[in-house]
Design a protein around this motif. Structure first.
Motif, short mmCIF file in Angstrom:
data_model
loop_
_atom_site.label_atom_id
_atom_site.label_comp_id
_atom_site.label_asym_id
_atom_site.label_seq_id
_atom_site.Cartn_x
_atom_site.Cartn_y
_atom_site.Cartn_z
N ILE A 248 -65.09 7.56 -1.44
CA ILE A 248 -64.76 8.72 -1.91
C ILE A 248 -64.22 8.82 -3.28
N GLU A 249 -64.84 9.01 -4.12
CA GLU A 249 -64.18 9.24 -5.42
C GLU A 249 -63.55 10.47 -5.88
N LYS A 250 -64.01 11.47 -5.11
CA LYS A 250 -63.66 12.96 -5.46
C LYS A 250 -63.73 13.64 -4.01
N SER A 251 -62.77 14.49 -3.73
CA SER A 251 -62.49 15.33 -2.71
C SER A 251 -61.58 16.66 -3.00
N LYS A 252 -62.00 17.51 -1.89
CA LYS A 252 -60.91 18.79 -2.19
C LYS A 252 -60.62 19.38 -0.61
N TRP A 253 -59.93 20.30 -0.77
CA TRP A 253 -59.58 20.91 0.61
C TRP A 253 -60.15 22.10 0.83
N ILE A 254 -60.38 22.34 2.04
CA ILE A 254 -61.04 23.57 2.57
C ILE A 254 -59.87 24.49 3.21
N ARG A 255 -59.58 25.60 2.60
CA ARG A 255 -58.23 26.23 2.95
C ARG A 255 -58.63 27.54 3.67
N ALA A 256 -57.65 27.78 4.66
CA ALA A 256 -58.13 29.04 5.60
C ALA A 256 -57.99 30.23 4.57
N GLN A 257 -58.94 31.15 5.11
CA GLN A 257 -59.07 32.58 4.34
C GLN A 257 -58.51 33.54 5.29
N LYS A 258 -58.13 33.22 6.30
CA LYS A 258 -57.72 34.21 7.33
C LYS A 258 -56.57 33.54 7.84
N SER A 259 -55.41 34.23 8.30
CA SER A 259 -54.34 33.83 9.24
C SER A 259 -54.64 33.90 10.67
N GLY A 260 -54.29 33.24 11.73
CA GLY A 260 -54.81 33.21 12.96
C GLY A 260 -54.54 31.77 13.83
N LEU A 261 -55.55 32.07 14.67
CA LEU A 261 -55.69 31.04 15.85
C LEU A 261 -56.82 30.01 15.42
N LEU A 262 -56.58 28.76 15.06
CA LEU A 262 -57.49 27.76 14.57
C LEU A 262 -58.21 27.06 15.74
N HIS A 263 -59.66 27.35 15.80
CA HIS A 263 -60.55 26.56 16.63
C HIS A 263 -61.43 25.62 16.11
N VAL A 264 -61.05 24.34 15.90
CA VAL A 264 -61.81 23.46 15.24
C VAL A 264 -63.11 22.80 16.01
N LYS A 265 -64.27 22.85 15.43
CA LYS A 265 -65.58 22.62 16.02
C LYS A 265 -66.25 21.09 15.84
N ILE A 266 -65.38 20.35 14.80
CA ILE A 266 -65.91 19.16 14.41
C ILE A 266 -65.05 18.19 14.54
N GLU A 267 -65.36 16.80 14.55
CA GLU A 267 -64.53 15.65 14.53
C GLU A 267 -64.16 15.28 13.34
N CYS A 268 -63.06 14.56 13.13
CA CYS A 268 -62.88 13.99 11.72
C CYS A 268 -63.54 12.79 11.74
N ASN A 269 -64.18 12.42 10.44
CA ASN A 269 -65.01 11.35 9.82
C ASN A 269 -66.41 11.76 10.00
N LYS A 270 -66.83 13.17 10.28
CA LYS A 270 -68.11 13.54 10.27
C LYS A 270 -68.73 13.94 9.02
N HIS A 271 -69.87 13.39 8.74
CA HIS A 271 -70.87 13.78 7.70
C HIS A 271 -71.32 15.15 8.04
N VAL A 272 -70.98 16.23 7.18
CA VAL A 272 -71.41 17.61 7.13
C VAL A 272 -72.59 17.89 6.17
N MET A 273 -73.20 18.93 6.30
CA MET A 273 -74.04 19.73 5.45
C MET A 273 -73.43 20.79 4.91
#
Length: 335
Positions: A248-273
């Motif tokens: 991985i040569e380049k990467s970035k953070w996805i940041r919360a656009q709202k404050s609140g309770l976080l419910h993660v739906k995917i696992e780490c390591n996953k390739h996403v579209m």
């Protein structure tokens, strides 16, 4: 040429000859109660000269996975080389480890004060003695970390861009991911680089947690590295490389656009579209539900496991083909 090939190894006033094993207590300061706080340094030397390899963990006292990796290396006698020397320091920040805390009692981050000073803060003094008394003997280093706070890192090796030697070593270590990440000034990694010591910085899991899958990646990497240096005894089985690490040569953070309770739906390591559903953020009252979607195709290499987040918090770290380097984000990448 290995630095300690033909001479006795002298560390902190102790002499370790070829073929000897010794544990040295590295003592810098005492607790308020006058109780000594000692950092055990486990040294194993083969009868045959060769490279000197340093394994370190616990630079941050709450990063347990790294401590467990080095512990297993010692317990399984992987650290007993057939040539050369292996030095293991399972916990560098004993003070933080006792307090289950990342930092030293004075609030200093050991990984931000290298190379340290002889008369500075407690953390700075530990960094100074490590830099002056141990690193000059070292040919290669492997340093083990986890994600900070509640952020879970995919098993990865971090290295500065355009370092071909380190890249080849990282491929031999063979984590799931190799992540390009610039060295941070006053970090242990930066100090090793300035001293021309190739350093593998392994990241995996999160603080205050022991994850057997992450630990296995770390121990397997050590086995592969020591075999590459012809230091590993034949009695140890080395896992073969099933698939090469994803770079991985380049990467970035996805940041919360709202404050609140976080419910993660995917696992780490996953390739996403692009636009794939990653998480929801809700309020406590059932009136707001915000969907977090992937801004691009890539690999998720860090997931925030915190149950609540504030607007702007980093919640996912994703690889991207077109993201520019973001120096202001480095503190969240580097642990």
């Amino acid at each position: 040429m290995a630095k300690a090939q033909n001479n006795d190894l002298i560390i902190l006033g102790h002499t370790i000859k070829l073929g000897e094993s010794k544990t040295i207590d590295f003592s810098i300061a005492k607790l308020y109660t006058s109780t000594k706080v000692e950092i055990p340094i486990i040294i194993e030397r083969a009868a045959v000269p060769g490279p000197t390899v340093l394994l370190t963990a616990g630079i941050h006292g709450d990063e347990i996975n790294g401590v467990e990796i080095v512990r297993q290396v010692i317990a399984k006698k992987i650290n007993k080389p057939i040539i050369g020397t292996v030095i293991c320091i399972p916990i560098l920040n004993i003070f933080g480890f006792l307090n289950a805390d990342r930092v030293f009692p004075d609030g200093r981050d050991l990984n931000r004060v290298f190379p340290g000073t002889k008369t500075g803060s407690l953390a700075s003094r530990v960094a100074y003695h490590l830099t002056k008394k141990i690193l000059p003997h070292i040919d290669y280093c492997m340093d083990f970390h986890t994600g900070g706070a509640s952020r879970f890192n995919a098993a990865q090796v971090r290295l500065r861009p355009n370092d071909e030697e380190l890249l080849e070593l990282a491929k031999i270590f063979n984590p799931p991911f190799i992540v390009f990440s610039s060295n941070i000034e006053k970090s242990f990694r930066s100090t090793c680089a300035k001293m021309n010591i190739p350093i593998i910085l392994f990241e995996g899991g999160k603080s205050l947690e022991s994850n057997k899958h992450i630990v296995k990646h770390g121990v397997d990497g050590v086995l592969r590295m020591l075999r590459h240096f012809n230091m590993l005894s034949e009695k140890h089985l080395v896992p073969e490389i099933v698939s090469p690490a994803i770079i991985i040569e380049k990467s970035k953070w996805i940041r919360a656009q709202k404050s609140g309770l976080l419910h993660v739906k995917i696992e780490c390591n996953k390739h996403v579209m692009k636009d794939e559903f990653l998480a929801t953020i809700t309020d406590p009252y059932g009136t707001m539900r915000f969907k977090v979607k992937s801004p691009n195709e890539g690999y998720i290499i860090n997931v925030n496991h915190a149950p609540i987040v504030h607007q702007g918090d980093a919640i996912f770290h994703i690889s991207t083909a077109d993201a520019a380097a973001m120096p202001s984000e480095e503190d969240e990448m580097e642990d």
